[in-house]
Design a protein around this motif. Structure first.
Motif, PDB file in Angstrom:
ATOM      1  N   GLU A 209       0.099   5.280   0.586  1.00 32.60           N
ATOM      2  CA  GLU A 209       0.076   6.247   1.679  1.00 32.60           C
ATOM      3  C   GLU A 209       1.511   6.636   2.041  1.00 32.60           C
ATOM      4  O   GLU A 209       2.410   5.799   2.015  1.00 32.60           O
ATOM      5  CB  GLU A 209      -0.611   5.584   2.867  1.00 32.60           C
ATOM      6  N   LYS A 211       4.720   7.168   4.304  1.00 32.16           N
ATOM      7  CA  LYS A 211       5.155   6.540   5.551  1.00 32.16           C
ATOM      8  C   LYS A 211       5.014   7.484   6.737  1.00 32.16           C
ATOM      9  O   LYS A 211       4.739   7.057   7.860  1.00 32.16           O
ATOM     10  CB  LYS A 211       6.607   6.079   5.423  1.00 32.16           C
ATOM     11  N   ASN A 214       0.667   7.821   8.037  1.00 33.08           N
ATOM     12  CA  ASN A 214       0.066   6.513   7.752  1.00 33.08           C
ATOM     13  C   ASN A 214      -1.111   6.184   8.659  1.00 33.08           C
ATOM     14  O   ASN A 214      -1.242   5.078   9.182  1.00 33.08           O
ATOM     15  CB  ASN A 214       1.137   5.425   7.856  1.00 33.08           C
ATOM     16  N   SER A 217      -3.149   3.074   7.282  1.00 31.07           N
ATOM     17  CA  SER A 217      -2.459   1.797   7.512  1.00 31.07           C
ATOM     18  C   SER A 217      -2.508   1.400   8.982  1.00 31.07           C
ATOM     19  O   SER A 217      -2.781   0.238   9.323  1.00 31.07           O
ATOM     20  CB  SER A 217      -0.994   1.896   7.056  1.00 31.07           C
ATOM     21  N   ARG A 218      -2.260   2.367   9.851  1.00 26.49           N
ATOM     22  CA  ARG A 218      -2.282   2.073  11.284  1.00 26.49           C
ATOM     23  C   ARG A 218      -3.695   1.748  11.755  1.00 26.49           C
ATOM     24  O   ARG A 218      -3.901   0.889  12.611  1.00 26.49           O
ATOM     25  CB  ARG A 218      -1.699   3.253  12.056  1.00 26.49           C
ATOM     26  N   ASP A 257      -5.201  -3.790  -0.497  1.00 26.49           N
ATOM     27  CA  ASP A 257      -4.016  -3.528   0.321  1.00 26.49           C
ATOM     28  C   ASP A 257      -3.705  -2.040   0.283  1.00 26.49           C
ATOM     29  O   ASP A 257      -4.005  -1.349  -0.704  1.00 26.49           O
ATOM     30  CB  ASP A 257      -2.812  -4.319  -0.205  1.00 26.49           C
ATOM     31  N   VAL A 258      -3.131  -1.550   1.359  1.00 32.91           N
ATOM     32  CA  VAL A 258      -2.599  -0.187   1.420  1.00 32.91           C
ATOM     33  C   VAL A 258      -1.115  -0.287   1.717  1.00 32.91           C
ATOM     34  O   VAL A 258      -0.726  -0.871   2.741  1.00 32.91           O
ATOM     35  CB  VAL A 258      -3.310   0.664   2.497  1.00 32.91           C
ATOM     36  N   VAL A 259      -0.284   0.250   0.828  1.00 33.26           N
ATOM     37  CA  VAL A 259       1.164   0.214   1.003  1.00 33.26           C
ATOM     38  C   VAL A 259       1.660   1.624   1.299  1.00 33.26           C
ATOM     39  O   VAL A 259       0.966   2.613   1.045  1.00 33.26           O
ATOM     40  CB  VAL A 259       1.872  -0.347  -0.248  1.00 33.26           C
ATOM     41  N   THR A 260       2.865   1.711   1.837  1.00 29.92           N
ATOM     42  CA  THR A 260       3.437   3.021   2.160  1.00 29.92           C
ATOM     43  C   THR A 260       4.688   3.272   1.339  1.00 29.92           C
ATOM     44  O   THR A 260       5.412   2.349   0.954  1.00 29.92           O
ATOM     45  CB  THR A 260       3.780   3.129   3.657  1.00 29.92           C
TER      46      THR A 260
END
Length: 335
Positions: A209, A211, A214, A217-218, A257-260
């Motif tokens: 995702e 930054k 996001n 993620s949030r 997992d979801v990374v930015t």
């Protein structure tokens, strides 16, 4: 609200068969780039090329899936949607396949290339300022003019459509260790992850995702949907103004997992996609590569993995600017 438990393999397979005559079965190809393989410790890398789908993105699957679920009397009044571009094009295309009108709402900042693509599919385009305003106008069209709203990412029918990406990938490439997917609102990754985890629970699914956008993620961190006041990313097709319950619940259930990643990472990955994979794609479609070479590198090294190349709707001038920005940044991902 739709129930995530209803997204079963039987339902996903049934919807894939229903749409098969209208949807391109996009190829899954091995990436043989020695440079990328070196960084990922000789990983076996496959690319699922949804950039070759009708309308240039995976969005055609979700929009057509929703259209197939609408009763004919309601469908005949037409379809609408809210979008920065790709979803509007897909709704226009789906409406044309079903023989009904489309009136789509696009952000006023949308790339003119995408606006024209929506019009070329036969839709009337209405421009609105900002993400929330586009949704508000689409709701007005639904309320006052009788159009049926096709959400860009939320809902079981959308997920059942995008699940076709995962079904095809898992049929084409056996024994995958990991799948990497770009994340906007979650419509794509919800379908792909539901398939992958139900067919092979040991296969890891990672989301990537921006930054500056996001919401997912949030939302995962907050254990519920969130709204973003302002998105800030070059990947406008990964920048919805919110996360929503259904897609978020499927991501929490099936995604490991979801990374930015930063916009600089996206630009560098855009260059890598062109030079190493010979693919000229939009920034969203470089997100999986940026994630794989960045925050996911250690977890993917030496693995048998796939990336979803989600779309290619970008004009030549915009692409050239992003490519120029990304070229000197490539060493940051290859180091």
């Amino acid at each position: 609200m739709d129930n995530p438990a209803d997204i079963t393999l039987d339902r996903m397979r049934s919807r894939h068969r229903e749409l098969a005559s209208s949807i391109v079965r996009t190829p899954s190809v091995e990436l043989v780039s020695s440079s990328v393989k070196r960084v990922l410790d000789q990983a076996n890398i496959y690319l699922k090329l949804e950039a070759f789908q009708h309308t240039g993105t995976f969005k055609a699957r979700g929009a057509l899936s929703v259209a197939h679920s609408i009763p004919r009397e309601e469908l005949q009044r037409g379809l609408t949607g809210a979008s920065a571009g790709n979803h509007a094009i897909a709704v226009a295309w789906a409406a044309r396949q079903m023989g009904v009108p489309a009136k789509v709402v696009m952000q006023s900042t949308a790339n003119p290339f995408r606006v024209e693509r929506a019009r070329s599919e036969g839709a009337e385009v209405v421009l609105a300022d900002g993400g929330p305003a586009t949704f508000a106008e689409a709701e007005r069209l639904m309320r006052e003019e009788g159009f049926t709203f096709v959400h860009p990412f939320e809902g079981a029918e959308t997920t059942l459509g995008t699940a076709g990406v995962g079904l095809e990938l898992m049929a084409d490439v056996i024994d995958l260790d990991a799948v990497v997917v770009a994340v906007g609102g979650g419509g794509l990754i919800s379908g792909v992850a539901a398939v992958v985890k139900q067919l092979n629970p040991r296969c890891l699914v990672y989301g990537v995702e921006p930054k500056g956008a996001n919401a997912v993620s949030r939302g995962l961190a907050a254990n519920g949907p969130v709204t973003i006041e302002k998105s800030d990313t070059i990947a406008d097709s990964l920048a919805p103004p919110m996360s929503l319950p259904f897609s978020l619940s499927l991501i929490a259930r099936y995604v490991d997992d979801v990374v930015t990643i930063s916009d600089d990472d996206l630009c560098a990955a855009l260059v890598i996609m062109q030079e190493q994979a010979r693919l000229a794609v939009e920034p969203a479609a470089a997100a999986a590569m940026a994630g794989a070479l960045g925050p996911l590198r250690q977890r993917l090294s030496g693995k048998r993995m796939a990336m979803i190349v989600c779309g290619s709707n970008i004009d030549a001038a915009s692409y050239a600017k992003l490519h120029e920005r990304g070229y000197p940044l490539v060493p940051t991902l290859f180091s």
